[in-house]
Design a protein around this motif. Structure first.
Motif, PDB file in Angstrom:
ATOM      1  N   CYS A 137       0.864  -1.188   0.000  1.00 18.38           N
ATOM      2  CA  CYS A 137       0.000   0.000   0.000  1.00 18.38           C
ATOM      3  C   CYS A 137       0.899   1.236   0.000  1.00 18.38           C
TER       4      CYS A 137
ATOM      5  N   ASP B  88      -1.251  -1.145  -5.902  1.00 19.38           N
ATOM      6  CA  ASP B  88      -1.464  -1.462  -4.484  1.00 19.38           C
ATOM      7  C   ASP B  88      -2.468  -2.598  -4.316  1.00 19.38           C
TER       8      ASP B  88
ATOM      9  N   GLY C  38       0.387   3.814  -2.360  1.00 14.50           N
ATOM     10  CA  GLY C  38      -0.287   4.928  -3.022  1.00 14.50           C
ATOM     11  C   GLY C  38      -0.255   4.836  -4.526  1.00 14.50           C
TER      12      GLY C  38
ATOM     13  N   SER D 298      -6.450  -0.282   6.629  1.00 11.02           N
ATOM     14  CA  SER D 298      -5.908   0.987   7.123  1.00 11.02           C
ATOM     15  C   SER D 298      -4.741   0.677   8.046  1.00 11.02           C
TER      16      SER D 298
ATOM     17  N   THR E  23     -13.315   1.362  -4.070  1.00  9.60           N
ATOM     18  CA  THR E  23     -12.933   0.599  -2.889  1.00  9.60           C
ATOM     19  C   THR E  23     -12.431  -0.781  -3.299  1.00  9.60           C
TER      20      THR E  23
ATOM     21  N   GLU F  97     -11.984  -2.672   5.394  1.00  8.79           N
ATOM     22  CA  GLU F  97     -11.257  -1.636   4.676  1.00  8.79           C
ATOM     23  C   GLU F  97      -9.877  -1.526   5.295  1.00  8.79           C
TER      24      GLU F  97
ATOM     25  N   ARG G  33     -17.751   2.032  -5.389  1.00 13.77           N
ATOM     26  CA  ARG G  33     -18.511   1.797  -4.158  1.00 13.77           C
ATOM     27  C   ARG G  33     -19.975   1.486  -4.441  1.00 13.77           C
TER      28      ARG G  33
ATOM     29  N   ILE H  84      -6.936  -0.358  -3.098  1.00 18.28           N
ATOM     30  CA  ILE H  84      -7.119   0.951  -3.732  1.00 18.28           C
ATOM     31  C   ILE H  84      -8.424   1.519  -3.208  1.00 18.28           C
ATOM     32  N   MET H  85      -8.321   2.639  -2.542  1.00 25.50           N
ATOM     33  CA  MET H  85      -9.522   3.232  -1.929  1.00 25.50           C
ATOM     34  C   MET H  85      -9.471   4.741  -2.043  1.00 25.50           C
ATOM     35  N   ASN H  86     -10.597   5.305  -2.501  1.00 24.71           N
ATOM     36  CA  ASN H  86     -10.779   6.761  -2.496  1.00 24.71           C
ATOM     37  C   ASN H  86     -12.253   7.056  -2.361  1.00 24.71           C
ATOM     38  N   GLU H  87     -12.657   8.238  -2.703  1.00 27.73           N
ATOM     39  CA  GLU H  87     -14.060   8.634  -2.507  1.00 27.73           C
ATOM     40  C   GLU H  87     -15.020   7.752  -3.288  1.00 27.73           C
ATOM     41  N   HIS H  88     -14.613   7.284  -4.457  1.00 28.58           N
ATOM     42  CA  HIS H  88     -15.522   6.528  -5.326  1.00 28.58           C
ATOM     43  C   HIS H  88     -15.178   5.053  -5.460  1.00 28.58           C
TER      44      HIS H  88
END
Length: 415
Positions: free
Chosen positions: A198, A204, A200, A287, A213, A285, A264, A207-211
């Motif tokens: 992970c 990776d 960036g 982290s 997952t 998720e 998502r 892969i996770m962002n606002e839209h």
């Protein structure tokens, strides 16, 4: 001393009463009379269940005897003492069990009158605790105080046990689940920072962002090809060719762990389709920050549990000691009350504690009847009240002396 070892506390009236009665021919000296009875008891092999044999139990009598009030009070005390004897018996042995559950090799010592002794030494050198239970205070009042203290000890032990168990439950809920297969494990302990890529970048593992997952999926043995042909069709917003296996994480049943990238908005449809095909989607998720935070929480909780363990262990042992001291004073009160009811006033009796041989109980009773029964037989028939509590009545059996039993330890120890 062994677990389950039983002691008998016995008492019989002395022929020599107060000095004012000596002139009436009732004996020369109660102390020498007690010494003589003790010597006779020690000559009986059936009463030598431990190496030291019978010992005096210095229950207050004579000029320094306990205060009780009226004869009616004695009758009521007989029932109350038997009831509280049984109650404290249960509390002592519950504390014993709880102590051993925390520390199977715990040593039980009695703290009394500024001295700490193993139980056997305490029993054989027992003295009335004047500071806790002044003899100038009535037996009934001392008993009320004693039971209030014991009940508070019991309540405090129960409350601390509940707190400790709550900490253990929290620790269990937060601990790493060492399940047999992937389905039973928490993925935060499987997909750790040392195995997850992970950085960036687009390659990776997560892969996770606002839209977008990444969804972990557990695939049963032999169904990986079926999954690869199936997953892209679950929703148009599932990223093609995004399925990736986490190598080296197959469980003993052959289940493997994969991840799939998607928008998502596609997650619910993907979960439903996987459920129908018996592929297990895990809610997770990744982290690194969450993992580190969990490790800190676990360490703190582990420390809290250790601290609580030591606190509760110390509390149990102190409570056991105090409850044992209280129990012995209840026994002494019973000896006094029942001796007065049987052998009359003024209070003058000889009391002893002994351990009968386990294989010679009948012989021990015969020896006691021979020595103490002969002594008791000199008292008036008017005093032959059976003042024993229910726990001392065995059918029609009646001993010509006061007799109480005491089993200090009932729980098996670790060797």
């Amino acid at each position: 001393m062994s677990v389950g070892q039983e002691f008998w506390i016995v008492a019989v009236g002395c022929l020599s009463k107060e000095p004012s009665l000596v002139s009436k021919g009732q004996g020369a000296n109660s102390q020498s009379e007690k010494d003589g009875l003790l010597a006779e008891l020690r000559r009986q092999s059936s009463l030598m269940g431990d190496k030291e044999g019978p010992q005096k139990l210095e229950v207050p009598d004579g000029k320094g005897s306990l205060v009780f009030g009226s004869f009616d009070t004695l009758i009521k005390l007989t029932d109350d003492l038997a009831k509280f004897d049984s109650s404290v018996d249960g509390i002592v042995h519950r504390l014993e069990r709880q102590t051993l559950e925390l520390d199977p090799k715990a040593e039980f010592k009695v703290n009394s009158q500024r001295q700490e002794k193993p139980f056997l030494d305490y029993l054989k050198t027992w003295q009335w605790d004047e500071a806790k239970y002044p003899k100038t205070r009535s037996i009934a009042d001392n008993l009320t105080l004693l039971m209030s203290v014991v009940n508070k000890l019991d309540e405090e032990a129960r409350n601390k046990t509940a707190q400790y168990n709550e900490f253990k439950t929290q620790k269990g809920n937060m601990s790493k689940k060492d399940g047999a297969n992937l389905a039973g494990k928490d993925l935060i302990d499987v997909l750790t920072p040392d195995v997850v890529k992970c950085t960036g970048g687009p390659d990776d593992d997560f892969i996770m962002n606002e839209h977008v997952t990444t969804v972990p999926v557990i695939i049963p043995r032999g169904q990986e090809e079926d999954f690869l042909q199936f997953y892209e069709s679950t929703d148009q917003y599932v990223a093609p060719m995004s399925a990736r296996k986490f190598d080296g994480m197959d469980d003993k049943d052959g289940n493997s762990l994969w991840r799939v990238v998607m928008f998502r908005s596609a997650v619910d449809a993907f979960k439903k389709a996987c459920r129908e095909k018996r592929f297990l989607v895990k809610d997770f998720e990744y982290s690194e920050e969450a993992y580190k935070k969990l490790q800190v929480q676990r360490a703190q909780l582990e420390e809290s549990v250790k601290r609580q363990h030591e606190l509760v262990r110390g509390l149990y042992q102190a409570a056991w000691s105090d409850a044992m001291v209280a129990w012995m004073h209840i026994k002494a009160m019973r000896v006094f009350v029942e001796s007065v009811l049987r052998f009359g006033m003024p209070p003058s009796f000889a009391s002893f504690v002994l351990c009968p041989k386990a294989n010679s109980i009948a012989g021990a009773r015969k020896a006691l009847s021979s020595i103490l029964g002969k002594q008791a037989g000199t008292f008036s028939a008017d005093n032959k009240n059976d003042s024993r509590g229910d726990d001392e009545k065995d059918g029609d059996e009646f001993f010509p002396y006061v007799s109480l039993s005491l089993t200090p330890f009932t729980c098996v120890r670790e060797k």
